[in-house]
Scaffold this motif. Structure first.
Motif, PDB file in Angstrom:
ATOM      1  N   ILE A 285     -84.692 -54.321 -27.566  1.00 18.43           N
ATOM      2  CA  ILE A 285     -84.575 -55.827 -27.513  1.00 18.43           C
ATOM      3  C   ILE A 285     -85.743 -55.984 -26.621  1.00 18.43           C
ATOM      4  O   ILE A 285     -86.105 -55.097 -25.941  1.00 18.43           O
ATOM      5  N   PHE A 286     -86.807 -56.810 -26.923  1.00 21.87           N
ATOM      6  CA  PHE A 286     -87.384 -57.337 -26.162  1.00 21.87           C
ATOM      7  C   PHE A 286     -87.318 -59.453 -26.007  1.00 21.87           C
ATOM      8  O   PHE A 286     -87.102 -59.859 -27.201  1.00 21.87           O
ATOM      9  N   ILE A 287     -87.040 -60.313 -24.429  1.00 18.84           N
ATOM     10  CA  ILE A 287     -87.245 -61.037 -24.590  1.00 18.84           C
ATOM     11  C   ILE A 287     -87.879 -61.473 -23.612  1.00 18.84           C
ATOM     12  O   ILE A 287     -88.122 -61.005 -22.600  1.00 18.84           O
ATOM     13  N   PRO A 342     -94.046 -43.110 -26.113  1.00 18.38           N
ATOM     14  CA  PRO A 342     -93.119 -43.476 -24.994  1.00 18.38           C
ATOM     15  C   PRO A 342     -92.961 -44.046 -23.757  1.00 18.38           C
ATOM     16  O   PRO A 342     -92.242 -44.874 -23.455  1.00 18.38           O
ATOM     17  N   SER A 343     -94.298 -44.132 -23.017  1.00 18.23           N
ATOM     18  CA  SER A 343     -93.966 -45.204 -22.059  1.00 18.23           C
ATOM     19  C   SER A 343     -94.133 -46.634 -22.127  1.00 18.23           C
ATOM     20  O   SER A 343     -93.763 -47.670 -21.054  1.00 18.23           O
ATOM     21  N   PHE A 344     -93.873 -46.950 -22.998  1.00 21.21           N
ATOM     22  CA  PHE A 344     -93.966 -48.123 -23.710  1.00 21.21           C
ATOM     23  C   PHE A 344     -92.731 -48.113 -24.420  1.00 21.21           C
ATOM     24  O   PHE A 344     -92.742 -48.532 -25.807  1.00 21.21           O
ATOM     25  N   ASN A 345     -90.939 -48.103 -23.507  1.00 15.98           N
ATOM     26  CA  ASN A 345     -89.886 -48.466 -24.681  1.00 15.98           C
ATOM     27  C   ASN A 345     -89.166 -49.262 -23.863  1.00 15.98           C
ATOM     28  O   ASN A 345     -89.596 -50.296 -22.970  1.00 15.98           O
ATOM     29  N   GLY A 346     -88.145 -49.178 -24.713  1.00 13.00           N
ATOM     30  CA  GLY A 346     -86.694 -49.921 -23.462  1.00 13.00           C
ATOM     31  C   GLY A 346     -86.321 -51.144 -24.606  1.00 13.00           C
ATOM     32  O   GLY A 346     -87.360 -51.941 -24.473  1.00 13.00           O
ATOM     33  N   ILE A 347     -85.544 -51.736 -23.122  1.00 16.13           N
ATOM     34  CA  ILE A 347     -84.662 -52.655 -23.325  1.00 16.13           C
ATOM     35  C   ILE A 347     -85.644 -54.344 -22.412  1.00 16.13           C
ATOM     36  O   ILE A 347     -85.481 -53.540 -21.269  1.00 16.13           O
ATOM     37  N   ARG A 348     -85.936 -55.214 -22.264  1.00 21.93           N
ATOM     38  CA  ARG A 348     -87.157 -55.780 -21.667  1.00 21.93           C
ATOM     39  C   ARG A 348     -87.441 -56.738 -21.617  1.00 21.93           C
ATOM     40  O   ARG A 348     -86.368 -57.546 -23.122  1.00 21.93           O
ATOM     41  N   VAL A 349     -86.600 -57.609 -20.612  1.00 23.10           N
ATOM     42  CA  VAL A 349     -85.932 -59.209 -19.802  1.00 23.10           C
ATOM     43  C   VAL A 349     -87.673 -59.509 -18.939  1.00 23.10           C
ATOM     44  O   VAL A 349     -87.050 -58.616 -18.246  1.00 23.10           O
ATOM     45  N   ASP A 350     -87.745 -60.851 -19.144  1.00 26.92           N
ATOM     46  CA  ASP A 350     -88.309 -61.325 -18.475  1.00 26.92           C
ATOM     47  C   ASP A 350     -88.715 -63.049 -18.633  1.00 26.92           C
ATOM     48  O   ASP A 350     -88.803 -63.379 -19.747  1.00 26.92           O
ATOM     49  N   ALA A 351     -88.771 -63.042 -16.981  1.00 29.37           N
ATOM     50  CA  ALA A 351     -89.159 -64.599 -17.174  1.00 29.37           C
ATOM     51  C   ALA A 351     -90.196 -65.148 -16.080  1.00 29.37           C
ATOM     52  O   ALA A 351     -89.555 -64.100 -15.027  1.00 29.37           O
ATOM     53  N   CYS A 352     -90.296 -66.709 -15.633  1.00 27.23           N
ATOM     54  CA  CYS A 352     -91.356 -66.477 -14.574  1.00 27.23           C
ATOM     55  C   CYS A 352     -90.121 -67.145 -13.998  1.00 27.23           C
ATOM     56  O   CYS A 352     -88.986 -67.471 -14.355  1.00 27.23           O
ATOM     57  N   GLU A 353     -90.424 -66.839 -12.465  1.00 32.20           N
ATOM     58  CA  GLU A 353     -89.196 -66.688 -11.433  1.00 32.20           C
ATOM     59  C   GLU A 353     -88.413 -68.571 -10.882  1.00 32.20           C
ATOM     60  O   GLU A 353     -87.092 -68.524 -11.510  1.00 32.20           O
ATOM     61  N   ASP A 411     -85.741 -52.604 -18.027  1.00 32.30           N
ATOM     62  CA  ASP A 411     -85.848 -53.812 -17.166  1.00 32.30           C
ATOM     63  C   ASP A 411     -85.665 -55.412 -17.345  1.00 32.30           C
ATOM     64  O   ASP A 411     -86.073 -56.317 -18.460  1.00 32.30           O
ATOM     65  N   VAL A 412     -84.598 -55.739 -16.778  1.00 30.15           N
ATOM     66  CA  VAL A 412     -84.434 -57.783 -16.581  1.00 30.15           C
ATOM     67  C   VAL A 412     -84.797 -57.739 -15.273  1.00 30.15           C
ATOM     68  O   VAL A 412     -84.300 -57.783 -13.914  1.00 30.15           O
ATOM     69  N   ARG A 413     -85.264 -58.966 -15.931  1.00 33.24           N
ATOM     70  CA  ARG A 413     -85.695 -59.747 -14.329  1.00 33.24           C
ATOM     71  C   ARG A 413     -85.889 -61.432 -14.840  1.00 33.24           C
ATOM     72  O   ARG A 413     -85.516 -61.734 -15.777  1.00 33.24           O
ATOM     73  N   ASN A 414     -85.276 -62.234 -13.433  1.00 31.15           N
ATOM     74  CA  ASN A 414     -85.209 -63.781 -13.285  1.00 31.15           C
ATOM     75  C   ASN A 414     -83.739 -64.297 -14.670  1.00 31.15           C
ATOM     76  O   ASN A 414     -84.289 -64.945 -15.431  1.00 31.15           O
ATOM     77  N   VAL A 415     -83.013 -64.126 -14.183  1.00 27.10           N
ATOM     78  CA  VAL A 415     -81.905 -64.687 -15.818  1.00 27.10           C
ATOM     79  C   VAL A 415     -81.307 -65.261 -14.423  1.00 27.10           C
ATOM     80  O   VAL A 415     -80.255 -64.441 -13.518  1.00 27.10           O
ATOM     81  N   GLU A 416     -79.968 -66.053 -14.777  1.00 31.18           N
ATOM     82  CA  GLU A 416     -79.312 -66.637 -14.598  1.00 31.18           C
ATOM     83  C   GLU A 416     -78.366 -66.511 -15.597  1.00 31.18           C
ATOM     84  O   GLU A 416     -77.112 -66.446 -15.855  1.00 31.18           O
ATOM     85  N   ARG A 417     -76.844 -66.004 -14.399  1.00 22.96           N
ATOM     86  CA  ARG A 417     -75.668 -65.603 -15.747  1.00 22.96           C
ATOM     87  C   ARG A 417     -76.050 -64.528 -16.275  1.00 22.96           C
ATOM     88  O   ARG A 417     -75.697 -65.133 -17.928  1.00 22.96           O
TER      89      ARG A 417
END
Length: 451
Positions: A285-287, A342-353, A411-417
């Motif tokens: 998952i990448f968002i 392998p180092s470029f992996n995983g669930i990532r969610v990101d946004a501007c603060e 890795d999840v950053r800058n999410v409301e609710r």
């Protein structure tokens, strides 16, 4: 009233050598003039260049037939509408084309072959897309084997009421090997399709304010890609909404399984993906919510940097993502274009603060990652998403950067609710990075198990 037009009645040979373009087009024109019906290819290999479909005409390729792209580029006239990527403005040629047509289809259980080996590679205008539909209504593409396109397999632009069913798409010989691409369309139904390609298997985009992308149903499909399985956005000048993805499998996808990118000022809202099984997918998952311009992927006509748009009400649930030892390798597109490691992996969610994602739910996800990465082997500083209208550092977090992950699983950053409910993570080999990071989020629920 005649409603079946056999191309052999028009002099088509179907012998694999004779060019049958004129005969096939004449059958289509006569079918249209008669009020519509079926133009049938049976019993042979029919070589031809650009075919222009018309209203109320269905092109039927029977199981005994192959429609093969003519290797002579002179059999592909201009004016079949280029696609809308800034960096791919020359992709104008097309094998099967329809414009402003209603009630049309390409159907049957036969094969359409783009003859990719006979055309130049990346960067050349001489690469006919297999199918392009512009401002069409009531389109059916069903039952076919769509193999070896020289560029994208399909592009549906500013069209509505589209059914793509029971397709076997194989586009692994050239760059830009997309499968099903929809831009500015509404009422789209994709079911029981198997797609293999060198680029995104299925794309939903909105590159024009005039035509939002909405009401999309994807079910029962299988994806294998050197790039992404399903991509929603990147080209997001307008809005993308009301999308459901159910009961799909992903295998050997070297970048992202589900990729959602709102990057051009529009909005992506009301997305549900449920019942997904993934095997060897680098980033399940990448968002990302950001803004970007003058880089790969920007839409033609977008001349100023947009304000960051909106991303809201997205749910991904009942997902199983499992790696095996294949994911210890670095994967490339052809010889030198790195897709994942392998180092470029995983669930990532990101946004501007200043522009957070809102109402994101990740529920019932079991993720088994191959692991084996050492924290000291990746850069210590992880860049942020910046509003690109203003001054920013040289390195910022965006759609293709950074090329490493600071976490093992998520890795999840800058999410409301933000709701994280029933997430289970496991590394097959010891990985010394943080298992997950949740940063600057307003959390509704957090239920995560690492074992």
């Amino acid at each position: 009233m005649r409603d079946v037009f056999d191309v052999k009645d028009y002099g088509a040979k179907g012998d694999g050598d004779t060019v049958d373009t004129i005969a096939i087009q004449k059958a289509i024109d006569d079918c249209f003039a008669a009020g519509g019906g079926y133009v049938v290819l049976a019993g042979g290999t029919y070589v031809c260049g650009t075919i222009f479909l018309k209203s109320n005409v269905y092109l039927q390729v029977n199981p005994s037939a192959t429609l093969l792209a003519n290797p002579d580029i002179n059999d592909y006239p201009d004016g079949t509408h280029y696609n809308r990527y800034v960096n791919e403005k020359d992709m104008d040629k097309c094998f099967i084309y329809a414009e402003d047509a209603t009630n049309i289809g390409v159907i049957g259980d036969g094969e359409i072959n783009g003859n990719a080996e006979s055309f130049p590679n990346e960067g050349s205008i001489y690469r006919p897309m297999m199918m392009r539909f512009l401002r069409c209504k009531h389109i059916r593409v069903k039952g076919l084997r769509l193999y070896n396109s020289t560029a994208w397999t399909t592009a549906f632009l500013d069209s509505e009421n589209i059914w793509c069913e029971d397709l076997d798409i194989r586009n692994d010989r050239r760059y830009n090997g997309d499968g099903l691409d929809f831009d500015g369309c509404k009422n789209v139904f994709v079911s029981n399709c198997k797609i293999l390609g060198t680029d995104d298997n299925l794309c939903l985009q909105a590159s024009s304010k005039e035509y939002p992308m909405k009401n999309v149903h994807i079910t029962g499909c299988h994806f294998t890609s050197i790039c992404a399985g399903i991509r929603i956005g990147l080209k997001s000048v307008s809005d993308i909404s009301n999308v459901t993805i159910h009961n799909c499998t992903f295998e050997n996808v070297w970048r992202e399984g589900i990729k959602i990118e709102c990057t051009e000022g529009g909005s992506i809202t009301d997305i549900v993906a449920q019942g997904l099984v993934m095997r060897n997918v680098t980033r399940p998952i990448f968002i990302i919510l950001n803004n970007r311009l003058d880089v790969i992927g920007s839409s033609i006509g977008l001349e100023v940097m947009p304000e960051i748009g909106k991303m809201e009400r997205i749910t991904l649930s009942d997902v199983i993502a499992t790696d095996d030892d294949e994911m210890l390798n670095t994967h490339y597109r052809f010889t030198d274009d790195i897709m994942g490691c392998p180092s470029f992996n995983g669930i990532r969610v990101d946004a501007c603060e200043s522009y957070p994602i809102r109402d994101l739910t990740l529920k019932n996800i079991i993720y088994t990652f191959v692991g084996g990465v050492k924290k000291e082997d990746i850069p210590a500083e992880y860049p942020k998403v910046w509003d690109m209208r203003y001054d920013h550092p040289e390195k910022v977090s965006e759609n293709y950067y950074p090329t490493w992950s600071r976490t093992t699983f998520m890795d999840v950053r800058n999410v409301e609710r933000l709701t994280l409910d029933g997430l289970k993570f496991h590394a097959m080999k010891e990985d010394t990075r943080d298992p997950y990071i949740i940063e600057n989020c307003k959390i509704v629920k957090e239920d995560i198990t690492v074992f």
